[in-house]
Each structure stands twice: as C-alpha cells, then as structure tokens.
Design a protein around this motif. Structure first.
Motif, PDB file in Angstrom:
ATOM      1  N   PRO A 135      61.394  60.076 -67.798  1.00 45.86           N
ATOM      2  CA  PRO A 135      60.785  59.112 -68.720  1.00 45.86           C
ATOM      3  C   PRO A 135      59.435  59.560 -69.263  1.00 45.86           C
ATOM      4  CG  PRO A 135      61.728  57.971 -66.846  1.00 45.86           C
ATOM      5  CD  PRO A 135      61.787  59.439 -66.531  1.00 45.86           C
ATOM      6  N   CYS A 158      60.610  62.043 -72.013  1.00 42.78           N
ATOM      7  CA  CYS A 158      61.560  61.545 -73.023  1.00 42.78           C
ATOM      8  C   CYS A 158      61.085  60.280 -73.737  1.00 42.78           C
ATOM      9  CB  CYS A 158      62.896  61.282 -72.331  1.00 42.78           C
ATOM     10  SG  CYS A 158      64.157  60.517 -73.362  1.00 42.78           S
ATOM     11  N   CYS A 200      62.385  57.555 -73.652  1.00 40.99           N
ATOM     12  CA  CYS A 200      63.597  56.859 -74.098  1.00 40.99           C
ATOM     13  C   CYS A 200      63.860  57.041 -75.591  1.00 40.99           C
ATOM     14  CB  CYS A 200      63.537  55.377 -73.749  1.00 40.99           C
ATOM     15  SG  CYS A 200      65.165  54.703 -73.334  1.00 40.99           S
ATOM     16  N   TRP A 230      63.078  48.986 -67.074  1.00 37.64           N
ATOM     17  CA  TRP A 230      63.282  49.077 -68.525  1.00 37.64           C
ATOM     18  C   TRP A 230      64.763  49.291 -68.806  1.00 37.64           C
ATOM     19  CZ3 TRP A 230      62.047  48.987 -73.543  1.00 37.64           C
ATOM     20  CH2 TRP A 230      62.647  49.892 -74.418  1.00 37.64           C
ATOM     21  N   SER A 260      67.149  50.085 -72.398  1.00 38.61           N
ATOM     22  CA  SER A 260      67.196  50.276 -73.844  1.00 38.61           C
ATOM     23  C   SER A 260      68.535  49.780 -74.365  1.00 38.61           C
ATOM     24  CB  SER A 260      67.016  51.764 -74.180  1.00 38.61           C
ATOM     25  OG  SER A 260      67.117  51.970 -75.571  1.00 38.61           O
ATOM     26  N   CYS A 309      70.128  53.329 -71.654  1.00 42.21           N
ATOM     27  CA  CYS A 309      69.204  53.889 -70.666  1.00 42.21           C
ATOM     28  C   CYS A 309      68.576  52.805 -69.796  1.00 42.21           C
ATOM     29  CB  CYS A 309      68.099  54.659 -71.389  1.00 42.21           C
ATOM     30  SG  CYS A 309      67.018  55.583 -70.289  1.00 42.21           S
ATOM     31  N   PHE A 337      70.376  57.437 -65.170  1.00 42.23           N
ATOM     32  CA  PHE A 337      69.651  56.632 -66.157  1.00 42.23           C
ATOM     33  C   PHE A 337      70.574  55.861 -67.091  1.00 42.23           C
ATOM     34  CE2 PHE A 337      70.087  60.859 -67.917  1.00 42.23           C
ATOM     35  CZ  PHE A 337      70.467  60.639 -69.230  1.00 42.23           C
TER      36      PHE A 337
END
Length: 197
Positions: free
Chosen positions: A21, A24, A26, A71, A73, A102, A152
């Motif tokens: 993370p 990336c 996300c 989190w 997404s 994700c 993930f």
C-alpha cells in the motif's frame, strides 16, 4: 465510511505502515497498461488523493476509534481503467456491475474481522447507490493459506460468507493459480430506485 478529502490523511496513516500500500496507494486498477510501470509512490498517492477530492468516493475506510484500520476499494467497474482492458478479468457478460478490487487491513487489526466488516459495508454502500450486481476477484479457496501481502483481493471464503457465488474461474495458463470471479446480486430495478431516492 466513504473516503473523502477530509478523511484522506487518516487513510494515509494506514498506507504508510508499509508494504505494497505504501507504494501502490491502491492506484493499480485505476492505471492502465504501461503507465503503471512508470508510476511512483508520490504520484500514486497524489492520484488517490485526487480521486478522494473529486468524488465519488473511491472506497471505504474503517475506523477503530480515531484511527483508520481498514480500506476497501470499490466502484462501478468502468471507473477502473485497468479493468476496461483486462484479459484475465475481462467482463463475464454485458451486465453493469460494481467491482471490489482491493482490501488493506492494518497489521494491528488483522484477524479481528475487519475484512469481513469492510466487505459487508461495501455491499451496503453499493446497494444504497443503486448497484444491482457486485463483483469480486478474490484469492481462490484451493490455494490454501496465503501471505497477507498476497490477499489484498480478499479470500474466496470471505466473499462466500457474505453471500457471493463463483460465476467463473479463470487462469492465465494451466500452471497459474485459479482466479474466481464472484458475484452478489443486490436486487432489481425496484430496489435500485428505492435505494437512490
């Protein structure tokens, strides 16, 4: 809670814990093709911050007290540039779907049900915004235990517990691991209209 500009600093603290993370942010599924190979952590962070600023929210955050510990997404499939050209995850049919791509859970909150809570919140959020079909691409059940860094996408068992069903299993080739595509039907036009009123 939906990720907004005001909550971005809280999410940043979670991503700064390290691992993928932190690099990336996300943004992988929001970035098409070769442009990803040229990305940087700073650029990816700025990209997610811009998505949070301009809306609609690109995902949900889970708080424990004042701290974000999770989190997810999600959004309409077409909002993810990489999915628009995906081969392995190419559309199953022409139905409009929302995609969950994700999950990130803090090291301090793993094995405490945060992933399940995020998935449940994602289902409610998508339904309340008029989605009729929700899709996920989790780690296949047959792969056994996988490292947290490889999970993930979520796990098949987690999606099954939330009512999702496998509609197709794909592989890059005969030697590659299976990749299930799972769906949950959220209701028809009647539910959609009431959810958006």
């Amino acid at each position: 809670m939906p990720l907004t500009e005001a909550r971005f600093a809280d999410l940043s603290a979670l991503f700064e814990e390290g691992g993928d993370p932190k690099w990336c942010w996300c943004m992988y599924f929001h970035t098409r093709g070769m442009s990803w190979s040229n990305s940087t952590p700073a650029g990816n962070r700025a990209g997610l911050a811009e998505l949070a600023r301009q809306g609609p929210p690109p995902g949900l955050v889970c708080y424990r007290g004042e701290r974000v510990v999770g989190w997810v997404s999600l959004g309409p499939r077409e909002s993810y540039d990489r999915l628009t050209t995906a081969k392995l995850l190419a559309p199953v049919d022409d139905r409009p779907v929302w995609s969950i791509v994700c999950f990130v859970v803090s090291r301090t909150a793993r094995r405490a049900g945060v992933g399940h809570a995020l998935l449940g919140a994602a289902v409610d959020y998508a339904r309340n915004r008029g989605a009729t079909t929700l899709e996920g691409y989790p780690v296949a059940e047959g792969r056994g235990r996988v490292p947290a860094a490889s999970a993930f996408h979520g796990t098949q068992s987690m999606f099954e517990k939330a009512g999702f069903e496998v509609i197709e299993v794909r592989r890059w080739n005969a030697a590659s691991p299976p990749r299930p595509i799972m769906r949950l039907e959220l209701g028809g036009a009647d539910q959609e209209s009431s959810a958006t009123r």
